[in-house]
Design a protein around this motif. Structure first.
Motif, PDB file in Angstrom:
ATOM      1  N   LEU A  78      -2.056 -19.694 -50.997  1.00 17.25           N
ATOM      2  CA  LEU A  78      -1.793 -20.617 -49.676  1.00 17.25           C
ATOM      3  C   LEU A  78      -1.639 -19.759 -48.594  1.00 17.25           C
ATOM      4  O   LEU A  78      -1.969 -18.656 -48.709  1.00 17.25           O
ATOM      5  N   ASN A  79      -1.271 -20.397 -47.400  1.00 14.49           N
ATOM      6  CA  ASN A  79      -1.422 -19.551 -46.502  1.00 14.49           C
ATOM      7  C   ASN A  79       0.142 -18.820 -46.510  1.00 14.49           C
ATOM      8  O   ASN A  79       1.040 -19.565 -46.916  1.00 14.49           O
ATOM      9  N   GLU A  82       3.971 -20.195 -46.871  1.00 15.42           N
ATOM     10  CA  GLU A  82       4.230 -21.661 -47.542  1.00 15.42           C
ATOM     11  C   GLU A  82       4.998 -21.700 -48.906  1.00 15.42           C
ATOM     12  O   GLU A  82       4.923 -20.934 -49.482  1.00 15.42           O
ATOM     13  N   ARG A  84       6.650 -23.728 -52.170  1.00 12.95           N
ATOM     14  CA  ARG A  84       6.122 -25.128 -53.097  1.00 12.95           C
ATOM     15  C   ARG A  84       6.956 -24.852 -54.138  1.00 12.95           C
ATOM     16  O   ARG A  84       7.608 -23.920 -54.657  1.00 12.95           O
ATOM     17  N   GLN A 124       4.821 -18.038 -50.744  1.00 12.86           N
ATOM     18  CA  GLN A 124       3.247 -17.458 -50.535  1.00 12.86           C
ATOM     19  C   GLN A 124       3.576 -16.063 -49.966  1.00 12.86           C
ATOM     20  O   GLN A 124       3.918 -16.202 -48.382  1.00 12.86           O
ATOM     21  N   LEU A 160       3.345 -27.569 -55.873  1.00 13.95           N
ATOM     22  CA  LEU A 160       2.224 -27.199 -56.098  1.00 13.95           C
ATOM     23  C   LEU A 160       1.120 -28.004 -57.116  1.00 13.95           C
ATOM     24  O   LEU A 160       1.654 -28.078 -58.179  1.00 13.95           O
ATOM     25  N   GLU A 165      -5.057 -25.528 -54.589  1.00 10.37           N
ATOM     26  CA  GLU A 165      -4.196 -24.588 -54.017  1.00 10.37           C
ATOM     27  C   GLU A 165      -3.956 -23.353 -54.502  1.00 10.37           C
ATOM     28  O   GLU A 165      -3.213 -22.496 -54.423  1.00 10.37           O
ATOM     29  N   ARG A 166      -4.993 -22.806 -55.617  1.00  8.46           N
ATOM     30  CA  ARG A 166      -4.777 -21.612 -55.979  1.00  8.46           C
ATOM     31  C   ARG A 166      -6.399 -20.748 -55.698  1.00  8.46           C
ATOM     32  O   ARG A 166      -7.184 -21.418 -55.652  1.00  8.46           O
ATOM     33  N   CYS A 167      -6.305 -19.629 -55.977  1.00  6.64           N
ATOM     34  CA  CYS A 167      -7.465 -18.881 -55.780  1.00  6.64           C
ATOM     35  C   CYS A 167      -8.089 -18.917 -57.082  1.00  6.64           C
ATOM     36  O   CYS A 167      -7.528 -19.069 -58.285  1.00  6.64           O
TER      37      CYS A 167
END
Length: 167
Positions: A78-79, A82, A84, A124, A160, A165-167
């Motif tokens: 995420l940025n 952030e 979650r 994050q 989340l 929302e994940r790499c």
């Protein structure tokens, strides 16, 4: 008396703050622990687990909280800053990045028999590196999380999701 505390003796809510304040944004948990030490929030007991939160399991078991909230800087794709809610059952599956010697899902699984409900809150990070300062987005996220805890609005933090929302 058995190992389990009676409901009257149980701590209602424990916040386990995890991280290393010498590692930049990984210090989010310890910063939150310090803010709670400076300005306690009624109903919350804070445990600063540092970078080895598994050393606090005996203490947490003694408290036998109804609710355990684990807060940690968590790589979620995420940025920076952030926040979650992270399903503790999916921590291992999601392969969330952690800097700790023991993966948090092992710690959480170990405490499940002593705690009614376990929730994880991830922040994050941006930069996690030795002797780096905490970045503004993460320190602002910690302040925002403190306020959500104080206002009892922390359950409104977005969950989340496994996709996107994940790499």
């Amino acid at each position: 008396m058995t190992n389990a505390s009676s409901d009257a003796e149980r701590t209602a809510k424990v916040l386990l703050c995890v991280g290393n304040s010498m590692m930049g944004d990984d210090g989010a948990g310890p910063l939150l622990a310090q803010q709670l030490a400076d300005r306690p929030i009624y109903g919350w007991q804070v445990v600063d687990g540092g970078s080895a939160p598994e050393t606090e399991t005996v203490h947490i078991r003694e408290l036998a909280p109804k609710l355990l909230v684990v807060v940690d800087a968590t790589e979620m794709g995420l940025n920076p800053g952030e926040i979650r809610l992270v399903d503790p059952d999916s921590i291992g599956e999601m392969m969330l990045m952690s800097t700790h010697s023991m993966p948090l899902n092992y710690l959480i699984d170990d405490l499940r028999d002593a705690v009614d409900e376990v929730v994880m809150i991830g922040i994050q990070p941006d930069i996690v590196g030795f002797c780096y300062p905490m970045t503004p987005p993460v320190s602002q996220a910690v302040a925002a999380l403190y306020q959500k805890l104080a206002d009892d609005e922390w359950r409104q933090i977005p969950q989340l999701t496994a996709e996107g929302e994940r790499c």
